[in-house]
Design an enzyme around this catalytic site. Sequence first.
Site, PDB file in Angstrom:
ATOM      1  CD  GLU B  55       7.593  -8.343  -1.230  1.00 17.50           C
ATOM      2  OE1 GLU B  55       7.784  -7.239  -0.672  1.00 17.50           O
ATOM      3  OE2 GLU B  55       7.168  -9.337  -0.627  1.00 17.50           O
ATOM      4  CG  ASP B  66       0.043 -12.529   2.459  1.00 19.03           C
ATOM      5  OD1 ASP B  66       0.704 -11.506   2.729  1.00 19.03           O
ATOM      6  OD2 ASP B  66       0.449 -13.438   1.720  1.00 19.03           O
TER       7      ASP B  66
END
Lengths: 409, 277
Positions: B55, B66
């Site tokens: 990924e 995030d």
Amino acid sequence: MATDSDVTEKLESYRSGPDERGHFGIFGGRFVAETLMPLVLELEAAYAAACESPEFQEAFDYYAEHYIGRPSPLHFARSLTEALGGAKVYFKRDELNHTGAHKINNTLGQILLARRMGKSRIIAETGAGQHGVATATVCALFDLPCVVYMGATDIERQAPNVFRMKLLGAEVIPVTSGTGTLKDAMNDALRDWVANVEDTFYIIGTVAGPHPYPAMVRDFQSVIGRETREQILSAEGRLPDALVACIGGGSNAMGLFHPFLDDPVRMIGVEAGGLGVDTDKHAASLTGGRPGVLHGNRTYLLQNDDGQINDAHSISAGLDYPGIGPEHSWLHDVGRVEYVSVTDTEALDAFQMCCQTEGIIPALEPAHALAHVRKLAPELQKDQIIVMNMCGRGDKDIFTVADALGIDL
Amino acid sequence: MTSQIRPDRLADTFVELAKMKRGGLVTFITAGDPDPTTSLALMKRLPQSGADIIELGMPFSDPMADGPAIQAASLRALKQGASLSQTLDMVSEFRTGDQRTPVILMGYFNPIYQYGTTRFVSDAVSAGVDGLILVDLPVEEDDELCDPARTAGLHWIRLVTPTTNDKRLAKVLQSASGFVYHVSIAGITGTRSASTDSIDDAISRLRAHTALPLAVGFGIKDPAQVRAVTASADAAVVGSAIVSEIKNNLDGQDRPLPTLLDNVCSLVSKLASGVRL
């Protein structure tokens, strides 16, 4: 040849947006993480129900009158009008609201909604601190815990507002992520919301964010335009020729403009031109940006070719945001509202002029609107009318202004 | 109708994993972190270190889902001039030496929107990208990128979260392909971890709604957690722990120390032991 009037004729109303997906033309939308999507949908449903509730409207009206001090006056700025030698200039005095700015109209509406939804914790982002103070204020009033995210650099330059929030019982969390400014404060507020989905209500301070925020904040702020309409009709017996308001995210402008959008009234939004829109130090998203996606909506953004968001600059911390509400982006593209910019220096000059001619110390944000009024009024006839939104008072800005003028306090 | 590009590396990988009767390890790194050369070198070594799927984060200035580790990685990459076209070039480079390992791009919509959605989809296919994870494109915004990406044959990895209720689940899974990514906590990356019980429950619920392979991510940091998660799920995703190990191998100016590649790959091997006997 296609002209703006063709667009005008095709639209039945400029006041019907957004559509059911939260779009104003191509702008708006719901660009949020899946974790937040069910919450955003829940909020949309709860807000729609509140709009149908007479009790909700009554509560809003009650606190607007007895706590905020609405309606705010519409003041004919006689000396300023004479000094400019053109159109009659009126100020909508939203700086006289409790807490000194228009921000509390929105925080009142949202906290009443949060209570209806049974939420027990409030979060907010703030730049200059006005929205943070307005949020902390209603949280104190309704006894709800309040967490305000504020960029570390803003905390330094807005110490009085930080202290106000703390006095009101809010927890102010310094944001050091990214560039430590308003956009990062909004990122961190969204991160908080994602992590506290059960009990938390996020009070966004402007007409931006995922649907339904842009429409909801606009609706709460539209009290400004509705009052203005009644007041000018009573004072002058007719609608104004032009409305002028400053724009960071654009909530005070949207609140003033929206009730007039279908009337033959010229509207001008004034962005912060900083050191000049031809430099990289400004906050004029419409003049110097292009459409992109950030903070849950598609709108004009200051960004580089790769889609990375640039920092905004303005002498006014409240206009220091690299985006703008999506409804403004749409009104810009369809040509219904004119958007201009003025520089830090022009705003500073207007700030001083306002103090001296009207005895009103304006916030640096509406000083931007006034800087444009100074250009516009002399171009209009003496029987024409301009209404400018005096959306905040300038006590918070005296240190910044002194600094810019080279004065040691 | 969508036509999957061939080879379908993701499908092949999950078939292979099923044959070996083990779970898969999905490793996340940010493209261009800490610099383009090191990042590509690391990416090339991930499969031999035990990564089954890569990924690759597309750096963004405002990564709002995030946590601190991945935010910092994005900023490090951007400081070194990272861009979306550089990320796609990195995948092309990687593909010259590896035709087998699936590569998923993860990120936020704005850089793609500026690049041009149509151009991006076509360049991603050419570069050898297998699928996309777009954090800020929920099912409500499928026409933006999901639909064109699926039409071009890219997998659309859907995120399912603890707030995705049953009513919503069917809608969310409708356009999912490749695998489904279960976000194990309501929160941001690299912070809290979910309990094994809650993950097992979530996986059972998802199995009832989809035949696609299921991966679990957010808060998975060590081989024991990888093992625990893959007892029920088909794969575990590790991101922040790897990105933090990159950070641990930088000098004061964020330049890579000579130990970086070996240390990060050694961590990946340890994590991979969680899906092997």
